[in-house]
Design an enzyme around this catalytic site. Sequence first.
Site, PDB file in Angstrom:
ATOM      1  N   ASP A  35      -0.358  -5.002   3.231  1.00  0.00           N
ATOM      2  CA  ASP A  35      -0.884  -3.812   3.899  1.00  0.00           C
ATOM      3  C   ASP A  35      -0.188  -3.748   5.257  1.00  0.00           C
ATOM      4  O   ASP A  35      -0.470  -4.563   6.144  1.00  0.00           O
ATOM      5  CB  ASP A  35      -2.406  -3.898   4.064  1.00  0.00           C
ATOM      6  CG  ASP A  35      -3.000  -2.560   4.512  1.00  0.00           C
ATOM      7  OD1 ASP A  35      -2.232  -1.704   5.014  1.00  0.00           O
ATOM      8  OD2 ASP A  35      -4.221  -2.379   4.369  1.00  0.00           O
ATOM      9  N   GLU A  60       0.821  -1.205   0.000  1.00  0.00           N
ATOM     10  CA  GLU A  60       0.000   0.000   0.000  1.00  0.00           C
ATOM     11  C   GLU A  60       0.856   1.257   0.000  1.00  0.00           C
ATOM     12  O   GLU A  60       0.526   2.230  -0.680  1.00  0.00           O
ATOM     13  CB  GLU A  60      -0.935   0.021   1.213  1.00  0.00           C
ATOM     14  CG  GLU A  60      -1.812   1.264   1.185  1.00  0.00           C
ATOM     15  CD  GLU A  60      -2.852   1.330   2.282  1.00  0.00           C
ATOM     16  OE1 GLU A  60      -2.791   0.532   3.231  1.00  0.00           O
ATOM     17  OE2 GLU A  60      -3.726   2.203   2.176  1.00  0.00           O
ATOM     18  N   ASP A  82      -5.996  -4.972   1.252  1.00  0.00           N
ATOM     19  CA  ASP A  82      -6.843  -5.125   2.442  1.00  0.00           C
ATOM     20  C   ASP A  82      -7.257  -6.587   2.635  1.00  0.00           C
ATOM     21  O   ASP A  82      -7.348  -7.064   3.769  1.00  0.00           O
ATOM     22  CB  ASP A  82      -8.133  -4.297   2.316  1.00  0.00           C
ATOM     23  CG  ASP A  82      -7.897  -2.805   2.223  1.00  0.00           C
ATOM     24  OD1 ASP A  82      -6.986  -2.307   2.904  1.00  0.00           O
ATOM     25  OD2 ASP A  82      -8.638  -2.137   1.462  1.00  0.00           O
ATOM     26  N   THR A 118      -5.840   1.706  10.172  1.00  0.00           N
ATOM     27  CA  THR A 118      -5.010   2.836  10.599  1.00  0.00           C
ATOM     28  C   THR A 118      -5.688   3.673  11.675  1.00  0.00           C
ATOM     29  O   THR A 118      -5.040   4.135  12.611  1.00  0.00           O
ATOM     30  CB  THR A 118      -4.702   3.731   9.381  1.00  0.00           C
ATOM     31  OG1 THR A 118      -4.148   2.915   8.363  1.00  0.00           O
ATOM     32  CG2 THR A 118      -3.738   4.830   9.723  1.00  0.00           C
ATOM     33  N   ILE A 123      -0.327  -1.650   7.767  1.00  0.00           N
ATOM     34  CA  ILE A 123      -1.308  -1.470   8.854  1.00  0.00           C
ATOM     35  C   ILE A 123      -2.684  -1.411   8.212  1.00  0.00           C
ATOM     36  O   ILE A 123      -2.992  -0.466   7.492  1.00  0.00           O
ATOM     37  CB  ILE A 123      -1.101  -0.164   9.662  1.00  0.00           C
ATOM     38  CG1 ILE A 123       0.303  -0.082  10.264  1.00  0.00           C
ATOM     39  CG2 ILE A 123      -2.153  -0.077  10.775  1.00  0.00           C
ATOM     40  CD1 ILE A 123       0.573   1.248  10.998  1.00  0.00           C
ATOM     41  N   ASP A 124      -3.496  -2.417   8.443  1.00  0.00           N
ATOM     42  CA  ASP A 124      -4.893  -2.342   8.023  1.00  0.00           C
ATOM     43  C   ASP A 124      -5.719  -2.013   9.262  1.00  0.00           C
ATOM     44  O   ASP A 124      -5.760  -2.806  10.212  1.00  0.00           O
ATOM     45  CB  ASP A 124      -5.371  -3.651   7.393  1.00  0.00           C
ATOM     46  CG  ASP A 124      -6.775  -3.500   6.860  1.00  0.00           C
ATOM     47  OD1 ASP A 124      -6.997  -2.604   6.028  1.00  0.00           O
ATOM     48  OD2 ASP A 124      -7.662  -4.253   7.307  1.00  0.00           O
TER      49      ASP A 124
END
Length: 274
Positions: free
Chosen positions: A92, A76, A219, A97, A94-95
Amino acid sequence: MDEERISPDRAELLALAVSVAEEAGRMLVAKRPARPEVVDTKSSPTDVVTALDRAAEELIRARIAEARPYDAVLGEEGGDTPGTGGARWVVDPIDGTVNFLYGLPDWAVSVGVEVDGEIVAGAVSVPQRGELYSASKGEGAWLGGERLRCNTGVELERALVATGFGYEAARRAVQAEVLAHVLPRVRDIRRGGSCAVDLCSVAAGRVDAYYERGTNYWDHAAAGLVATEAGARMGGLRGRPHGTDMLVCAAPGLFESLHDLLVPLDPERDTPAH
Ligand code: IPD
Ligand code: CA
Ligand code: CA
């Protein structure tokens, strides 16, 4: 075969996905600012999270490059890096955030691995819950050492349904309209704040279904495999594959009921009715 191509061994890919997701999760927990006032400051909270998103993705990319230097990576934060290896990593860092920003535990590091255009292994680390979800194509989904099976035989009226909202106001207005029709027809709604965690929650039976418009590949790359390997069906509307337009995930039976509830609501539009 390309001389630089390292034959992708499924177990090796899964082990690497798990180890990099867990290491990045540990780093994020360690480096997340401890004082809420720093994280909550209007002038810098996005920068803080962005710096840690980037740091986590850089760490993941470095570990992948050490182990499999010729593989492609789609992340990402860092975009698409082509490769000549046998796999492409979909990351990702950090999914969830906003949860990360506020100190809520439902955020995840998501690492999926694609071979020949198909996700074959994935790891989702939810470090503040001490949970590691993993899946390998055809070999099941796991929460730590526990094999996962999604809930089956749940009628729409009794379904606990997770969903999420995009960041654009017009899309959110449509999502609210759709939700107003879904909510009276189901047990209840959950908005957890992480697509990856939502899909893992379908796999673990913590919710019965999940739908969302507007998610990106990173995601759901890893967590989608966790859900489908736990027995869930994942798809879009009207027979289309899942994607940015729409993602619906639930056990067969409930999937169709939720799908049929959603279709007449035209949830893929971006212009609200009112
Ligand atoms: C978001 C989360 C959220 C979902 C959004 C995603 P991010 O990812 O998965 O639950 O509703 O659609 O964009 O921005 O936290 O990586
Ligand atoms: Ca995300
Ligand atoms: Ca993210």
